[in-house]
Design a protein around this motif. Sequence first.
Motif, PDB file in Angstrom:
ATOM      1  N   LYS A 371       0.494  -0.887  -0.538  1.00 13.28           N
ATOM      2  CA  LYS A 371       0.000   0.131   0.150  1.00 13.28           C
ATOM      3  C   LYS A 371       0.623   1.410   0.095  1.00 13.28           C
ATOM      4  O   LYS A 371       0.406   2.173  -0.611  1.00 13.28           O
ATOM      5  N   VAL A 372       1.909   1.628   0.844  1.00  8.92           N
ATOM      6  CA  VAL A 372       3.125   2.596   1.118  1.00  8.92           C
ATOM      7  C   VAL A 372       3.457   2.523  -0.693  1.00  8.92           C
ATOM      8  O   VAL A 372       3.085   3.657  -1.196  1.00  8.92           O
ATOM      9  N   ARG A 373       4.026   1.440  -1.368  1.00  7.17           N
ATOM     10  CA  ARG A 373       4.174   1.626  -2.539  1.00  7.17           C
ATOM     11  C   ARG A 373       3.159   2.197  -3.317  1.00  7.17           C
ATOM     12  O   ARG A 373       3.889   2.786  -4.981  1.00  7.17           O
ATOM     13  N   LEU A 374       2.025   2.179  -3.303  1.00  3.34           N
ATOM     14  CA  LEU A 374       0.945   2.652  -4.202  1.00  3.34           C
ATOM     15  C   LEU A 374       0.722   4.126  -3.933  1.00  3.34           C
ATOM     16  O   LEU A 374      -0.043   4.543  -4.600  1.00  3.34           O
ATOM     17  N   GLY A 375       1.305   4.231  -3.250  1.00  2.00           N
ATOM     18  CA  GLY A 375       1.285   5.798  -2.066  1.00  2.00           C
ATOM     19  C   GLY A 375       0.137   5.811  -1.618  1.00  2.00           C
ATOM     20  O   GLY A 375      -0.857   6.898  -1.777  1.00  2.00           O
ATOM     21  N   LEU A 376      -1.094   4.774  -1.190  1.00  2.30           N
ATOM     22  CA  LEU A 376      -2.014   5.175  -0.918  1.00  2.30           C
ATOM     23  C   LEU A 376      -1.801   5.620   0.656  1.00  2.30           C
ATOM     24  O   LEU A 376      -2.688   5.785   1.275  1.00  2.30           O
ATOM     25  N   PHE A 377      -0.634   5.548   1.624  1.00  2.00           N
ATOM     26  CA  PHE A 377       0.042   6.267   2.744  1.00  2.00           C
ATOM     27  C   PHE A 377      -0.406   7.027   2.605  1.00  2.00           C
ATOM     28  O   PHE A 377      -0.341   7.871   3.692  1.00  2.00           O
ATOM     29  N   ASP A 378       0.327   7.924   1.436  1.00  3.32           N
ATOM     30  CA  ASP A 378      -0.313   9.439   1.331  1.00  3.32           C
ATOM     31  C   ASP A 378      -0.949   9.998   0.236  1.00  3.32           C
ATOM     32  O   ASP A 378      -1.082  11.128   1.127  1.00  3.32           O
ATOM     33  N   ASP A 379      -1.695   9.228   0.176  1.00  3.50           N
ATOM     34  CA  ASP A 379      -2.618   9.715  -0.595  1.00  3.50           C
ATOM     35  C   ASP A 379      -3.718   8.711  -0.803  1.00  3.50           C
ATOM     36  O   ASP A 379      -3.741   7.878  -2.059  1.00  3.50           O
ATOM     37  N   PRO A 380      -4.735   8.420  -0.209  1.00  3.78           N
ATOM     38  CA  PRO A 380      -5.961   7.100  -0.371  1.00  3.78           C
ATOM     39  C   PRO A 380      -6.623   7.002  -0.915  1.00  3.78           C
ATOM     40  O   PRO A 380      -7.383   6.498  -1.437  1.00  3.78           O
TER      41      PRO A 380
END
Length: 762
Positions: A371-380
């Motif tokens: 999820k972090v690699r997909l950028g979801l922790f930065d912008d869900p």
Amino acid sequence: MTEQRISRRALMIGGGAIAAWAASPARALLAQMGGAALPAPVEALVAQMTVEEKAGQLTLMAAAWAGGAATALNPIAATASFDQQLAEVKAGRITGVFNGNGAAMARRMQTVAMREQRLKIPLLFAADIIHGFRTVFPMPLAEAGSFEPALAERTARAAAVEASAAGIDWTFAPMVDIARDQRWGRGIEGAGEDVLLGRTMADARVRGFQGRRGLAADDAVMSCAKHFAAYGAAEAGLDYNTVDVSERTLRDVYFPPFQAAFAAGSGTTMASFNELSGVPATANPWLLGQVLRDEWRFDGLVVSDYTGDLELIDHGFAADARDATRLAFMAGVDMSMQSGFYLAHLPDLVAKGEVPMARLDQAVRRVLALKVRLGLFDDPFRRIDPRREKTRVRTPAHLALAREAGRRSIVMLKNEGDLLPLPRSGKRIALIGPFAQGQQNLIGPWNVYGSDADAIDLLSGVRATVADPALVTATAGSGVEAALSGGIAAAVAAAQAADIVVLAIGESQDMSGEAQSRTEIVVPPAQMALAEAVAATGKPIVIALRNGRALALSGAVLAAPAILVTWFLGSQSGLAIADILFGAEGPSARLPVSFPHATGQEPYHYAHKNTGRPNPPGPLQPFKAHYRGTPNTAAFPFGHGLTYGRIDYAALDTGGGRLTADGVLTVTATITNRGTRRAEEVVQLYVQDVTASITRPIRELKAFRKITLAPGASTSVSFTLRRADLTFIGTDLKPTVEPGRFRLWIAPSAEAEGVAGEFTLV
């Protein structure tokens, strides 16, 4: 189910959810690390989770709010209502959903996760994006026939752009299984029978899905190389069946495309349904542990296939649901798809000490890292934008790409008397067969979001191409598998009134794909009767095959002067076929699978062994390796395909014929187009290791190059061989190369002579 339209209120709630996320513990932890050092934030977040929340992060479920196509692609199962699924999100009991219904659904669910879930861990949205989203491209097997990895990367990139606009983060593709038995229906999802082509297409599709700007880009989706491993080797081509092959075969044939996908950056893989030598892949510690983790150092996520852990019970490998959970999880399956077993049983297994907390945390870290690699922790909400969803799909550029990919996937098997290309004017053309017209059987198997209703059929494509559409008629003649009352009589009358017949026959799209194995890979009898009757009129016939696999052709179909393999080409099917039929473009694809003489030859592939009694060139001889009355060859071999040119191979130069251990050998041939039309040729290099400590195939593809030749033009095509190109799995199950004599061919197919020579590795 709750109201499914996205409202202004929902958009406002979404904005509030983003604000809530900005203040969440997980977001704060990542901010402390500057978003660069992942392990510490993930570790800190894992420490705050309950065992039940951890099990939830390992549980992926089918979306409750989904379309009919998604539901039809998997076994019927009881599903929660959308309200119930939202409650599961709030409680932290699921990590995400798959095959859902677009950005509106994703925003509703992510909003609940960000506003109401305790730890506000973003959801993951996945889908089967196999050969396109709303714009549908040729089925992967067809596209592999283009022998153009750059084309495969472009179509995967377009699919990712469309899917990501609908909120999708992760696709269960590419399928990289080598498929050498054409009875198996799932071959449509892969690249065919050859290892090199399989590796090349796996690399291209991973790069296309994931993009070149990093996985956090809002148009990138994470790929999932599947099915690990050897799913395509199912006994008798029966889906889900037992696989029992040697470790050497696994390492020589079935593993390399996975290794290529992982080298290209695929961070997830899916365990296959089948067993391997008695141990189901979903609970196979050797496969998922020793090979994947220890040898290959794969640090990504392993997900089960749909209820793969549940199926351990019917395999006779697990006693019950709890036992199946323990076996799959401890073997290395990090995430469970659809069964719900991990959520139901992992907490108790951990409490009883049967699953170590360290293993649970390891799997959770892998999910959160994804999820972090997909950028979801930065912008869900980075991929969830209903307005963007409307502007990125079925764009003119994507539809043009679908048409280009379609025509570059069509293989011409025969063209006697230069019947093709057809003239655009002055001829009456009868389109006959169950695929002559209509909004069905166009996009092909395994497409969740596309629609036949949005695709262009053959009749529309041909009428849009010819000078006078009134000269084109369409008659079904028969159904796909059943005769039509008066159908043959109507087809014969249409043929007699025409100058040329295009006979559109083959398989419907529900005859290929998952759970669609066939005992006879033939044109169905009802259509064969139609073909015989139409052939009896004496009119010139072009066969336009619609098929999801190689077929054993016979009778009037095989005898037709011109045969095109048109597969399932997607949104622009009719226009792509018309481009080839009328010569706007020449056929340039080649077969990625061998077409056998008869079904009974399956499994058949060109790279087979000689045996101790090979039949010599010429007539069949007694006590040699062949079937009764049938040679051990293909009717149309791997790599075969004709052009509208006349291609000659000549002037082989073997570069001195000696390859040293640390050197290179350059081999060259001259390719000439002696025809009157421009042509694209796929020049193929094959090698045979004549004598080795492990018997080797009669030929192996080592390189290929697609070239364009103007009428009368010649070009020199060179390939470079190195010692590493001659590697095989030796007696110790390690890669090895042995000095000795090698044969080579630069040729237009796996069974063509082309130009042949020898060299020695010293």
